[in-house]
Design an enzyme around this catalytic site. Structure first.
Site, short mmCIF file in Angstrom:
data_model
loop_
_atom_site.label_atom_id
_atom_site.label_comp_id
_atom_site.label_asym_id
_atom_site.label_seq_id
_atom_site.Cartn_x
_atom_site.Cartn_y
_atom_site.Cartn_z
N ARG A 150 -3.04 73.22 26.83
CA ARG A 150 -2.43 73.02 28.02
C ARG A 150 -1.48 74.16 28.37
O ARG A 150 -1.79 74.75 29.58
CB ARG A 150 -1.59 71.53 27.86
CG ARG A 150 -0.90 71.46 29.32
CD ARG A 150 -0.13 70.03 28.83
NE ARG A 150 0.45 69.31 30.04
CZ ARG A 150 1.66 69.57 30.64
NH1 ARG A 150 2.52 70.57 29.69
NH2 ARG A 150 1.99 69.03 31.63
N HIS A 153 2.40 72.06 37.89
CA HIS A 153 2.29 70.93 38.71
C HIS A 153 2.19 70.86 40.37
O HIS A 153 2.53 70.26 41.14
CB HIS A 153 3.74 69.92 38.57
CG HIS A 153 3.85 69.55 37.18
ND1 HIS A 153 2.92 68.72 36.40
CD2 HIS A 153 4.68 69.96 36.20
CE1 HIS A 153 3.37 68.43 35.41
NE2 HIS A 153 4.54 69.20 35.11
N GLN A 205 9.91 70.95 29.28
CA GLN A 205 10.03 72.60 29.22
C GLN A 205 11.21 72.71 29.86
O GLN A 205 11.66 72.35 30.97
CB GLN A 205 8.90 73.23 29.93
CG GLN A 205 8.66 74.48 29.18
CD GLN A 205 7.32 75.40 29.43
OE1 GLN A 205 6.41 74.39 29.60
NE2 GLN A 205 7.27 76.46 29.56
N GLN A 222 -1.86 64.62 35.94
CA GLN A 222 -0.36 65.27 35.85
C GLN A 222 -0.36 66.62 35.89
O GLN A 222 0.64 67.32 36.45
CB GLN A 222 0.27 64.66 34.53
CG GLN A 222 1.69 65.00 34.21
CD GLN A 222 1.81 65.38 32.72
OE1 GLN A 222 1.44 66.52 32.26
NE2 GLN A 222 2.70 64.64 32.07
N SER A 238 6.76 65.68 31.95
CA SER A 238 5.75 66.57 31.86
C SER A 238 5.20 66.71 30.56
O SER A 238 4.45 65.74 29.83
CB SER A 238 6.26 67.81 32.40
OG SER A 238 5.20 68.85 32.58
N LEU A 239 5.20 67.81 29.72
CA LEU A 239 4.77 67.60 28.40
C LEU A 239 5.37 66.80 27.51
O LEU A 239 4.93 66.27 26.62
CB LEU A 239 5.12 69.12 27.67
CG LEU A 239 6.49 69.52 27.24
CD1 LEU A 239 6.30 69.06 25.64
CD2 LEU A 239 6.86 70.68 27.12
#
Length: 312
Positions: free
Chosen positions: A119, A203, A10, A252, A94-95
């Site tokens: 998510r 996170h 992102q 995560q 991340s994603l």
């Protein structure tokens, strides 16, 4: 010497993303159409026309970034490219770890889009708007930032969310604690400590409810062994077992994205070139700052794809 594919997270989204691929390649158009259908939403129209504030919403940005990455992969595959023949590892920020796993065949395209929508919504819903925050700390070592977070927490959540390398760390947690940590970081000599315009404390331990939602969602989808190992954000180790991959994806949500260590791992394990597949060039810039010996290349236009196919 080997090659790794990385996939952006992102912040790499932009209005117009993927449109040149869709105009040039029917395989890319098919990806965007399948994602639209999986989400029951004209996401591709939002990606190409905006508005930007709607595209930036977590629940939209996450599947949109994945779609651009997978569109590029499908175009390459149409030209005879096979990930397992040319690439040693995949990883994503991340994603982007979901994009990496979709590219490697662990999840189907439609399932990946739906997982990322779940998510995004779960991460947004985990903490009331305004109660969490994130800040970028530039120019301090990770150990110093950890000390600053501990000093600022005072019983609240405040932790390193992303270790992006190049002296760039992102902290996350309760707003008051993050603001105090940013102030302390500046006192300690950080070049910059900037509150980020994000809608939730990603996170961090405050994302616990989102982690549980992802545990449920991941348990329900078909998971295959990836064609090549994925380097997990939270362990910086190569994974191939589908159930372990799912467990680390749950971890995560509340854990640190260890991107600096991931790039260092590549450099120490025979990788000479990192191709960043998808929107933007954020990971390419980070890789060049972390390890100048690595060749880092962004792949997001038709010309980029043509160049990569010739080089591989």
């Amino acid at each position: 010497m080997s090659i790794a594919f990385t996939f952006p997270g992102q912040g790499s989204q932009a209005v117009g993303m993927g449109r040149d691929l869709a105009e040039a390649f029917p395989e890319a158009r098919a990806v965007f159409q399948e994602v639209d259908e999986a989400l029951n939403q004209p996401l591709s129209k939002l990606m190409w026309e905006g508005p930007e504030d709607e595209l930036t919403l977590t629940a939209n940005a996450q599947p949109a970034l994945m779609a651009v990455s997978l569109a590029a992969i499908r175009v390459m595959e149409k030209e005879g490219f096979r990930l397992q023949d040319k690439v040693a590892y995949v990883a994503g920020h991340s994603l982007g770890e979901y994009s990496a796993l979709a590219a490697a065949g662990t999840f189907s395209l439609s399932d990946t889009a739906r997982l990322l929508r779940i998510r995004g919504n779960a991460m947004q819903a985990a903490v009331p708007v305004g109660e969490g925050a994130m800040a970028a700390i530039i120019g301090l070592e990770a150990a110093d930032v950890e000390e600053v977070c501990a000093s600022a927490a005072k019983g609240a959540i405040c932790q390193i969310a992303n270790d992006n390398g190049g002296g760039q760390l992102v902290i996350s947690g309760a707003r008051s604690a993050v603001e105090e940590a940013a102030r302390l970081a500046s006192e300690r000599g950080a070049k910059r400590a900037i509150m980020l315009p994000v809608s939730a404390p990603f996170h961090s331990a405050l994302m616990g409810p989102a982690a549980e939602r992802m545990r449920e969602a991941l348990a329900e989808v078909q998971k295959n062994a990836p064609a090549v190992p994925v380097i997990a954000n939270v362990t910086v180790s190569p994974l191939t077992d589908p159930e372990e991959i799912a467990a680390r994806l749950v971890e995560q949500v509340t854990g640190r994205v260890r991107w600096r260590e991931t790039v260092e791992w590549f450099g120490g394990n025979g990788v000479h070139t990192l191709y960043e597949v998808g929107s933007g060039k954020v990971l390419t810039g980070l890789a060049r700052r972390i390890n100048r010996d690595l060749n880092a290349v962004a792949v997001n236009t038709p010309a980029d794809i043509e160049a990569v196919l010739k080089a591989l």
